[in-house]
Design a protein around this motif. Structure first.
Motif, PDB file in Angstrom:
ATOM      1  N   GLY A 348       0.811  -1.207   0.000  1.00 23.76           N
ATOM      2  CA  GLY A 348       0.000   0.000   0.000  1.00 23.76           C
ATOM      3  C   GLY A 348       0.843   1.254   0.000  1.00 23.76           C
ATOM      4  O   GLY A 348       0.527   2.242  -0.692  1.00 23.76           O
ATOM      5  N   LEU A 349       1.958   1.249   0.752  1.00 21.92           N
ATOM      6  CA  LEU A 349       2.870   2.395   0.745  1.00 21.92           C
ATOM      7  C   LEU A 349       3.480   2.599  -0.637  1.00 21.92           C
ATOM      8  O   LEU A 349       3.582   3.737  -1.125  1.00 21.92           O
ATOM      9  CB  LEU A 349       3.969   2.176   1.783  1.00 21.92           C
ATOM     10  CG  LEU A 349       5.080   3.235   1.833  1.00 21.92           C
ATOM     11  CD1 LEU A 349       4.507   4.592   2.208  1.00 21.92           C
ATOM     12  CD2 LEU A 349       6.182   2.817   2.800  1.00 21.92           C
ATOM     13  N   ALA A 350       3.890   1.503  -1.279  1.00 23.90           N
ATOM     14  CA  ALA A 350       4.448   1.610  -2.630  1.00 23.90           C
ATOM     15  C   ALA A 350       3.415   2.150  -3.605  1.00 23.90           C
ATOM     16  O   ALA A 350       3.735   2.968  -4.481  1.00 23.90           O
ATOM     17  CB  ALA A 350       4.949   0.244  -3.090  1.00 23.90           C
ATOM     18  N   SER A 351       2.165   1.711  -3.474  1.00 21.56           N
ATOM     19  CA  SER A 351       1.096   2.222  -4.327  1.00 21.56           C
ATOM     20  C   SER A 351       0.893   3.717  -4.096  1.00 21.56           C
ATOM     21  O   SER A 351       0.688   4.481  -5.051  1.00 21.56           O
ATOM     22  CB  SER A 351      -0.199   1.464  -4.046  1.00 21.56           C
ATOM     23  OG  SER A 351      -1.289   2.038  -4.718  1.00 21.56           O
ATOM     24  N   ALA A 352       0.942   4.147  -2.830  1.00 21.18           N
ATOM     25  CA  ALA A 352       0.783   5.564  -2.515  1.00 21.18           C
ATOM     26  C   ALA A 352       1.888   6.389  -3.157  1.00 21.18           C
ATOM     27  O   ALA A 352       1.633   7.454  -3.754  1.00 21.18           O
ATOM     28  CB  ALA A 352       0.775   5.755  -1.004  1.00 21.18           C
ATOM     29  N   ILE A 353       3.128   5.920  -3.058  1.00 23.80           N
ATOM     30  CA  ILE A 353       4.256   6.639  -3.657  1.00 23.80           C
ATOM     31  C   ILE A 353       4.124   6.678  -5.174  1.00 23.80           C
ATOM     32  O   ILE A 353       4.365   7.713  -5.823  1.00 23.80           O
ATOM     33  CB  ILE A 353       5.580   5.979  -3.235  1.00 23.80           C
ATOM     34  CG1 ILE A 353       5.785   6.139  -1.730  1.00 23.80           C
ATOM     35  CG2 ILE A 353       6.748   6.565  -4.002  1.00 23.80           C
ATOM     36  CD1 ILE A 353       6.989   5.386  -1.188  1.00 23.80           C
ATOM     37  N   ALA A 354       3.734   5.545  -5.768  1.00 21.60           N
ATOM     38  CA  ALA A 354       3.612   5.481  -7.225  1.00 21.60           C
ATOM     39  C   ALA A 354       2.545   6.437  -7.743  1.00 21.60           C
ATOM     40  O   ALA A 354       2.765   7.176  -8.706  1.00 21.60           O
ATOM     41  CB  ALA A 354       3.297   4.050  -7.659  1.00 21.60           C
TER      42      ALA A 354
END
Length: 649
Positions: A348-354
């Motif tokens: 979820g954090l990676a999705s937020a950054i992306a």
């Protein structure tokens, strides 16, 4: 390699009270069960000596795992052929989005197997591991590796599939092998150097939480493998070459260079008939074993490797090393049931950054990025949690997009209590929904159609459109409920150089985030992120100079394909470490997913929901033109760099 505890040994013994094939039956409910009588009787037999049913069970299962990882039909067929070649089996397969119908024949018997998947997804780590499995399989059946230059790395990975970070295992093993080569110990120690390297790689890896069940292999699986024998033969080859060079030098000093000419011609023309020097050496018995090994383990002819129209494998001797049907399926079990590399929270954090990076590249400001960060992070975390319960993909997409849009809007409303300007950023919710873009099916659909495989290509394109339809419909409903009016992002007014640097940084972060969502190991994520940062920054800069967005997308995708090919070629030539040889599709798709015009598609659905058909068609055709240019650019790169794509044979 590792000490097995008493409880593990007891569990292992209990498992073997039941037949090995039955023990894995429940893992394969979508294909022919492995406890069929014709497979069961060959379970502990060397696979090269097994019947066509046992061989086909491994061949088709490899195709099933590759298909489930999200790759296209052309690559699934290629992987199945790679497994079939050393077995002397012809394969003709019809591959679609979620099913494979394959006919296998060894010249005597024929079997047709049909398998299907309940759903589809993306798992780039599985694609990468299957390449190493194919090399491990080929080397242990007496052939050379096909994907990687150092089969020792593949062998080590297949022995450590229960570790959390297989990428770190390959890196440690590669480093140790390079050190051994530098010190000159590999030639002297033979297979011991590889065993030492494998042991050293195990010592430097943090086991963490196991990614799969521990692998119980026979003790002879490693020590008697064809790979270790090939290392010894490789050392013998080197000694033979040194002896020939010494003899040639001595002949030159004596003025007898004419006698060494046949030897020089032999090295230049390995496919020529036997020379007089061959006959003399066969009589004296010198260097005969290395020569036999060199010819027995030649790579298959390029035409066969690319198209598999003829069986070219030489007959194997009766005592040739190999692997059993059980050993092949044990490793496939572990590849299939490896846990995801990242937790739902980290994904979820990676999705937020992306998605926050995606919003900046689309022209959004800090408030837009904050809203997208919160919405996309929450949405993808929820999607991972729901997928764990095997819920329908379209239902999950609708729910998660709605939650992401509402979270984004709520965040901006909360910020608006302190700064009313945040209330004007209605377009930010579109950025929060970009995590559901099905980039892999979109790109592979274009690549399949480029290979004239229209059934698979059209199915993948239809799947892409269905996901986009559900996502845009959910976004439009949220916009209608909370009265949003996405008119676009306001210009930021940044300096040209500052804007270019920020584009590079956020393109890097965006591609890294999407790679994490695709379950790529960290090293693979970083390589894809570098390629994506270069290509997407170039695309945006040339579009600013007046190049049409469609042409910019084509150029960006073409460059991504060329860079991925250059990276893989550099690994094969030894310019980069062997453990960095990642599949091209695992590098290219994440790097160009960020080029997919999600904003255009969501704008089209918003205007369609408002019955503004003219604006809806305008945005839809803009999206369509960019979308078709992305796979065309990748396909063009493959045509330029790959002969099997350049010709229709």
């Amino acid at each position: 390699m590792g000490v097995v505890s008493e409880s593990q040994e007891t569990q292992h013994q209990e498992e073997h009270k039941e037949h090995g094939a039955i023990a894995v039956q429940h893992f394969h409910t979508h294909s022919i069960p492995l406890d069929m009588e014709d497979i069961e009787r060959d379970w502990d037999k060397p696979i090269a000596e097994a019947g066509i049913a046992a061989k086909a069970s491994v061949i088709v299962r490899v195709g099933l795992l590759d298909l489930s990882a999200g790759t296209g039909s052309f690559r699934v067929r290629e992987m199945m052929h790679r497994i079939a070649y050393p077995l002397g089996v012809h394969v003709r397969a019809d591959v679609n989005l979620t099913d494979i119908e394959a006919a296998c024949t060894d010249g005597k018997e024929r079997i047709t197997e049909v398998i299907d998947l309940p759903t589809t997804g993306v798992n780039t780590e599985r694609i990468w591991l299957l390449e190493h499995f194919a090399d491990w399989f080929s080397v242990n059946l007496g052939e050379e590796s096909m994907y990687h230059v150092q089969p020792e790395v593949s062998q080590g990975l297949m022995q450590h599939l229960d570790t959390k970070d297989a990428s770190q295992v390959s890196a440690n093993l590669s480093k140790q092998l390079r050190e051994e080569e530098k010190e000159g110990k590999a030639e002297a120690a033979g297979q011991d150097a590889v065993l030492d390297a494998l042991e050293a790689a195990s010592e430097h890896v943090d086991p963490g939480e196991p990614r799969a069940h521990q692998l119980h292999v026979h003790e002879t699986d490693w020590s008697q493998s064809a790979m270790t024998q090939s290392l010894a033969a490789r050392a013998a080859d080197e000694q033979a070459r040194e002896a020939e060079q010494a003899a040639e030098q001595e002949a030159v000093e004596r003025g007898q260079t004419g006698q060494s000419a046949p030897d020089a011609m032999e090295s230049d023309f390995p496919d020529a008939g036997p020379t007089q020097s061959d006959h003399l050496q066969s009589q004296s018995g010198e260097s005969e074993a290395p020569r036999k090994h060199k010819f027995a383990n030649r790579k298959p002819p390029k035409e066969y490797a690319e198209h598999f129209d003829h069986i070219g494998a030489a007959p194997k001797p009766k005592n040739a090393p190999g692997i059993t049907v059980r050993q092949a399926h044990e490793r496939l079990d572990m590849i299939e049931h490896r846990k995801p590399l990242y937790s739902p929270a980290f994904a979820g954090l990676a999705s937020a950054i992306a998605c926050a990076s995606f919003v900046f590249l689309l022209g959004g400001g800090p408030y837009d990025m904050i809203g997208a960060f919160v919405g996309a992070g929450l949405g993808h975390w929820l999607r991972r949690r729901l997928f764990k319960h095997h819920l329908n993909q379209f239902f999950v997409t609708f729910v998660c997009v709605a939650v992401a849009a509402l979270a984004c809007t709520g965040t901006l409303r909360l910020i608006g209590l302190f700064d009313p300007i945040a209330l004007q950023h209605d377009t930010a919710y579109i950025g929060a929904m970009l995590f559901v873009i099905p980039g892999f099916p979109l790109i592979t659909s274009g690549l399949d159609m480029a290979k004239i495989d229209f059934p698979s290509g059209i199915q993948r394109l239809a799947y892409f459109l269905c996901i986009v339809l559900m996502a845009t419909l959910a976004g439009w409903m949220v916009a209608a409920l909370v009265h949003l009016n996405p008119t676009g992002f306001e210009p930021l007014g940044l300096n040209v150089w500052v804007n270019g640097v920020l584009r590079f940084v956020f393109a890097f972060l965006g591609v890294w985030g999407f790679s994490i969502m695709f379950n790529s190991p960290q090293r693979m994520c970083l390589v894809a992120a570098v390629i994506g940062a270069i290509t997407d920054t170039l695309r945006l800069e040339i579009v600013d100079l007046g190049v049409p967005a469609e042409a910019g997308a084509f150029i960006g995708a073409l460059l991504a394909g060329l860079l991925a090919t250059a990276w893989r070629s550099s690994v094969r030539k030894g310019w980069l470490a062997p453990h960095l040889g990642y599949p091209r599709i695992c590098l290219t798709v994440p790097s160009i997913v960020i080029m997919v015009p999600g904003l255009y598609m969501y704008q089209a659905m918003f205007h369609l929901g408002s019955f503004d058909t003219q604006s809806a068609l305008d945005w839809a055709f803009r999206a369509f033109m960019v979308i078709i240019c992305l796979p065309i650019g990748l396909a063009m790169a493959r045509v330029i760099t790959d002969k099997s794509w350049r010709y229709d044979i």
